[in-house]
Scaffold this active site. Structure first.
Site, PDB file in Angstrom:
ATOM      1  N   GLU A 137       0.800  -1.220   0.000  1.00 51.82           N
ATOM      2  CA  GLU A 137       0.000   0.000   0.000  1.00 51.82           C
ATOM      3  C   GLU A 137       0.838   1.278   0.000  1.00 51.82           C
ATOM      4  O   GLU A 137       0.552   2.219  -0.724  1.00 51.82           O
ATOM      5  CB  GLU A 137      -0.948   0.030   1.210  1.00 51.82           C
ATOM      6  CG  GLU A 137      -1.800   1.298   1.235  1.00 51.82           C
ATOM      7  CD  GLU A 137      -2.829   1.316   2.344  1.00 51.82           C
ATOM      8  OE1 GLU A 137      -3.680   2.222   2.330  1.00 51.82           O
ATOM      9  OE2 GLU A 137      -2.789   0.445   3.222  1.00 51.82           O
ATOM     10  N   ASP A 157      -0.627  -5.130   3.233  1.00 52.06           N
ATOM     11  CA  ASP A 157      -1.207  -3.926   3.830  1.00 52.06           C
ATOM     12  C   ASP A 157      -0.635  -3.852   5.242  1.00 52.06           C
ATOM     13  O   ASP A 157      -1.022  -4.634   6.114  1.00 52.06           O
ATOM     14  CB  ASP A 157      -2.735  -4.010   3.871  1.00 52.06           C
ATOM     15  CG  ASP A 157      -3.373  -2.667   4.220  1.00 52.06           C
ATOM     16  OD1 ASP A 157      -2.648  -1.791   4.746  1.00 52.06           O
ATOM     17  OD2 ASP A 157      -4.580  -2.491   3.983  1.00 52.06           O
ATOM     18  N   ILE A 214      -0.867  -1.771   7.783  1.00 49.36           N
ATOM     19  CA  ILE A 214      -1.885  -1.542   8.813  1.00 49.36           C
ATOM     20  C   ILE A 214      -3.217  -1.298   8.098  1.00 49.36           C
ATOM     21  O   ILE A 214      -3.432  -0.231   7.514  1.00 49.36           O
ATOM     22  CB  ILE A 214      -1.569  -0.338   9.718  1.00 49.36           C
ATOM     23  CG1 ILE A 214      -0.197  -0.502  10.385  1.00 49.36           C
ATOM     24  CG2 ILE A 214      -2.649  -0.185  10.791  1.00 49.36           C
ATOM     25  CD1 ILE A 214       0.207   0.667  11.272  1.00 49.36           C
ATOM     26  N   ASP A 215      -4.070  -2.292   8.114  1.00 53.33           N
ATOM     27  CA  ASP A 215      -5.411  -2.113   7.554  1.00 53.33           C
ATOM     28  C   ASP A 215      -6.310  -1.634   8.692  1.00 53.33           C
ATOM     29  O   ASP A 215      -6.363  -2.246   9.756  1.00 53.33           O
ATOM     30  CB  ASP A 215      -5.941  -3.423   6.977  1.00 53.33           C
ATOM     31  CG  ASP A 215      -7.259  -3.205   6.266  1.00 53.33           C
ATOM     32  OD1 ASP A 215      -7.311  -2.334   5.380  1.00 53.33           O
ATOM     33  OD2 ASP A 215      -8.248  -3.894   6.597  1.00 53.33           O
ATOM     34  N   THR A 269      -6.238   1.957   9.385  1.00 50.83           N
ATOM     35  CA  THR A 269      -5.351   2.971   9.961  1.00 50.83           C
ATOM     36  C   THR A 269      -6.113   4.008  10.775  1.00 50.83           C
ATOM     37  O   THR A 269      -5.619   4.481  11.810  1.00 50.83           O
ATOM     38  CB  THR A 269      -4.525   3.665   8.852  1.00 50.83           C
ATOM     39  OG1 THR A 269      -3.825   2.670   8.100  1.00 50.83           O
ATOM     40  CG2 THR A 269      -3.519   4.624   9.441  1.00 50.83           C
ATOM     41  N   ASP A 302      -6.301  -4.529   0.409  1.00 52.82           N
ATOM     42  CA  ASP A 302      -7.349  -4.634   1.425  1.00 52.82           C
ATOM     43  C   ASP A 302      -7.911  -6.053   1.517  1.00 52.82           C
ATOM     44  O   ASP A 302      -8.246  -6.520   2.603  1.00 52.82           O
ATOM     45  CB  ASP A 302      -8.503  -3.666   1.121  1.00 52.82           C
ATOM     46  CG  ASP A 302      -8.094  -2.209   1.201  1.00 52.82           C
ATOM     47  OD1 ASP A 302      -7.275  -1.884   2.081  1.00 52.82           O
ATOM     48  OD2 ASP A 302      -8.595  -1.401   0.397  1.00 52.82           O
TER      49      ASP A 302
END
Length: 281
Positions: free
Chosen positions: A109, A130, A132-133, A135, A259
């Site tokens: 990302e 990802d 930190i999905d 955030t 995601d």
């Protein structure tokens, strides 16, 4: 005589160039085949152990950042935020994986050095990350955020991990071997009646008018027909919880590849069905 020599030299140069190009093409084909063979023959345990270690280190980094205080900025709009921790986690993962699998590719990302500039998936072994999905949840200390990692080979997901460090929730998937939550195999709920279903919905972080309208209309259409609706702010965790039977359905317009790269395979391996908004599998 000079003209003849020149023609002969030119002919030889052309032949050499053709042979070099053929050799390069053969080398590329061999390299691509070797990548596929090397993963197919490698022990999956090596990749699993590597990511288990890295993803827990990533979790420790997230929790430390929460304790020490976060710094963040917005990207395309106020709802699209990124922290220095996002980038640090992504760098940790790409660096750690590259040491063990130096020929593998990356789609990530935050675009850390080493990640592909294009988000188009190729046949080559590719890690989709990802860091930190969720955030926005992370920034606010809401415990619904995670690290999401998936390995694709020939455009099929072989391995996937989703880890929520705050709640110590670990979701793992191996193609053909099922989906697991904290070491226990899980399955989708199997709920068939909409009036008894708990449904997750999410709004696109891209914040386009069409996406917001579609999500809002879907929520209003579902609300009188389902038992409950939730919007928790992390696509990867939403899908992981769907795979674990914690909810019965999930609707989302406009997610990015990072995601859902790990979450969708978790759902499929848990016996679920995934459709795009047009009804195509």
């Amino acid at each position: 005589m000079c003209i003849i020599k020149f023609i002969v030299a030119k002919h030889l140069l052309s032949t050499i160039l053709k042979r070099l190009m053929a050799l390069l093409n053969t080398n590329k084909a061999f390299k691509a085949a070797a990548l596929q063979r090397s993963f197919s023959k490698a022990e999956r345990g090596q990749a699993c152990q590597l990511i288990s270690d890295l993803i827990h280190k990533s979790g420790e980094l997230m929790l430390k950042s929460l304790r020490d205080g976060l710094r963040f900025k917005t990207k395309s709009h106020p709802r699209d935020v990124v922290t220095t921790t996002d980038k640090a986690v992504e760098q940790l993962l790409i660096s750690g994986i590259s040491k063990v699998f130096p020929e593998h590719q990356f789609i990530a990302e935050e675009g850390t050095a080493g990640a592909a500039k294009s988000n188009v998936l190729s046949d080559a072994p590719t890690w989709i990350i990802d860091p930190i999905d969720g955030t926005m949840n992370f920034v606010h200390g809401f415990p619904h955020f995670c690290c999401s990692i998936a390995l694709y080979v020939q455009k099929q997901c072989e391995l996937a991990w989703i880890y929520n460090p705050m709640l110590r929730q670990s979701y793992v998937m191996q193609r053909g071997k099922g989906s697991y939550f904290n070491g226990q195999r899980v399955h989708v709920s199997g709920q068939e009646k909409l009036q008894h279903a708990l449904v997750y919905v999410e709004w696109s972080v891209r914040r386009t008018e069409a996406g917001d309208v579609a999500s809002t209309q879907a929520m209003h259409a579902l609300l009188p027909k389902v038992q409950g609706i939730r919007s928790l702010g992390s696509t990867a965790l939403n899908l992981a919880q769907l795979a674990s039977g914690m909810c019965d359905a999930y609707f989302h317009c406009g997610p990015h590849i990072w995601d859902f790269a790990a979450g969708v395979p978790l759902v499929l391996e848990a016996g679920g069905v995934v459709l795009d908004p047009c009804g195509v599998g």
